[in-house]
Scaffold this motif. Structure first.
Motif, mmCIF file in Angstrom:
data_model
loop_
_atom_site.group_PDB
_atom_site.id
_atom_site.type_symbol
_atom_site.label_atom_id
_atom_site.label_comp_id
_atom_site.label_asym_id
_atom_site.label_seq_id
_atom_site.Cartn_x
_atom_site.Cartn_y
_atom_site.Cartn_z
ATOM 1 N N ALA A 1 0.971 -1.179 -0.125
ATOM 2 C CA ALA A 1 0.270 0.061 0.030
ATOM 3 C C ALA A 1 0.835 1.284 -0.046
ATOM 4 N N PHE A 2 2.132 1.181 0.800
ATOM 5 C CA PHE A 2 2.864 2.181 0.669
ATOM 6 C C PHE A 2 3.326 2.560 -0.538
ATOM 7 N N ALA A 3 3.803 1.646 -1.182
ATOM 8 C CA ALA A 3 4.323 1.636 -2.404
ATOM 9 C C ALA A 3 3.386 2.056 -3.594
ATOM 10 N N LYS A 4 2.166 1.770 -3.371
ATOM 11 C CA LYS A 4 1.170 2.170 -4.527
ATOM 12 C C LYS A 4 0.330 3.209 -4.148
ATOM 13 N N TYR A 5 0.817 4.059 -2.917
ATOM 14 C CA TYR A 5 0.081 5.273 -2.455
ATOM 15 C C TYR A 5 -0.201 6.171 -3.415
ATOM 16 N N ASP A 6 0.505 6.624 -4.415
ATOM 17 C CA ASP A 6 0.196 7.453 -5.485
ATOM 18 C C ASP A 6 0.426 6.946 -6.964
ATOM 19 N N LYS A 7 0.860 5.672 -7.125
ATOM 20 C CA LYS A 7 1.079 5.275 -8.147
ATOM 21 C C LYS A 7 1.194 3.800 -8.342
ATOM 22 N N ASP A 8 1.491 3.234 -9.556
ATOM 23 C CA ASP A 8 1.771 1.789 -9.508
ATOM 24 C C ASP A 8 3.186 1.260 -8.883
ATOM 25 N N ILE A 9 3.340 0.146 -8.608
ATOM 26 C CA ILE A 9 4.739 -0.370 -8.125
ATOM 27 C C ILE A 9 5.709 -0.446 -9.307
ATOM 28 N N LYS A 10 6.838 0.286 -9.203
ATOM 29 C CA LYS A 10 8.104 0.150 -10.015
ATOM 30 C C LYS A 10 8.564 -1.223 -9.756
ATOM 31 N N ARG A 11 9.469 -1.706 -10.997
ATOM 32 C CA ARG A 11 10.156 -3.019 -10.840
ATOM 33 C C ARG A 11 11.038 -2.986 -9.751
ATOM 34 N N ILE A 12 11.879 -2.014 -9.365
ATOM 35 C CA ILE A 12 12.609 -2.049 -8.272
ATOM 36 C C ILE A 12 12.076 -2.028 -7.198
ATOM 37 N N GLU A 13 10.875 -1.366 -6.906
ATOM 38 C CA GLU A 13 10.156 -1.742 -5.612
ATOM 39 C C GLU A 13 9.651 -2.997 -5.570
#
Length: 137
Positions: free
Chosen positions: A16-28
């Protein structure tokens, strides 16, 4: 020791933290997958959490909450280095997650302040632990 539900909750919170304002990037994604492996959560369970978040489970252990906060600090650094460079937005997000975990606002504020003085904004674990010990006692 934390149970499976708490582990899934930790991962769900980080997603949820990673997706807070966008999609999850590969490195995340790779970082989160590494945390899943560290927590001994299966790839199947991890992938399920990506689309099916579970409710937040408050960790009883203060030390486990500090470890989780440190993971979020690392995730924020990845996000800011490889994506969104909006420091204040990320700091507010981290601050709110820390409060929700029941950590002291003084400790969270100090960590956010000190992040700027460390290379790559990564607060060493021993420094982070000392900050939270000071405000916990």
């Amino acid at each position: 020791m934390i149970n499976k539900l708490e582990k899934l909750s930790l991962l769900s919170e980080m997603i949820a933290f990673a997706k807070y304002d966008k999609d999850i990037k590969r490195i995340e994604y790779n970082f989160l997958l590494g945390v899943a492996k560290q927590l001994e959560v299966s790839r199947h369970d991890f992938d399920y959490l990506l689309d099916n978040p579970i409710d937040y489970t408050h960790l009883k252990s203060h030390s486990e909450r500090i470890v989780q906060f440190h993971r979020l600090v690392l995730l924020l650094n990845i996000e800011q280095k490889f994506g969104d460079n909006n420091n204040s937005k990320g700091a507010i997000k981290l601050y709110n997650f820390g409060l929700r975990m029941g950590l002291s606002h003084e400790s969270i504020t100090k960590v956010l302040y000190l992040m700027e003085s460390f290379p790559n904004k990564i607060v060493p674990p021993d420094v982070l632990i000392d900050i939270f010990k000071t405000h916990y006692n």
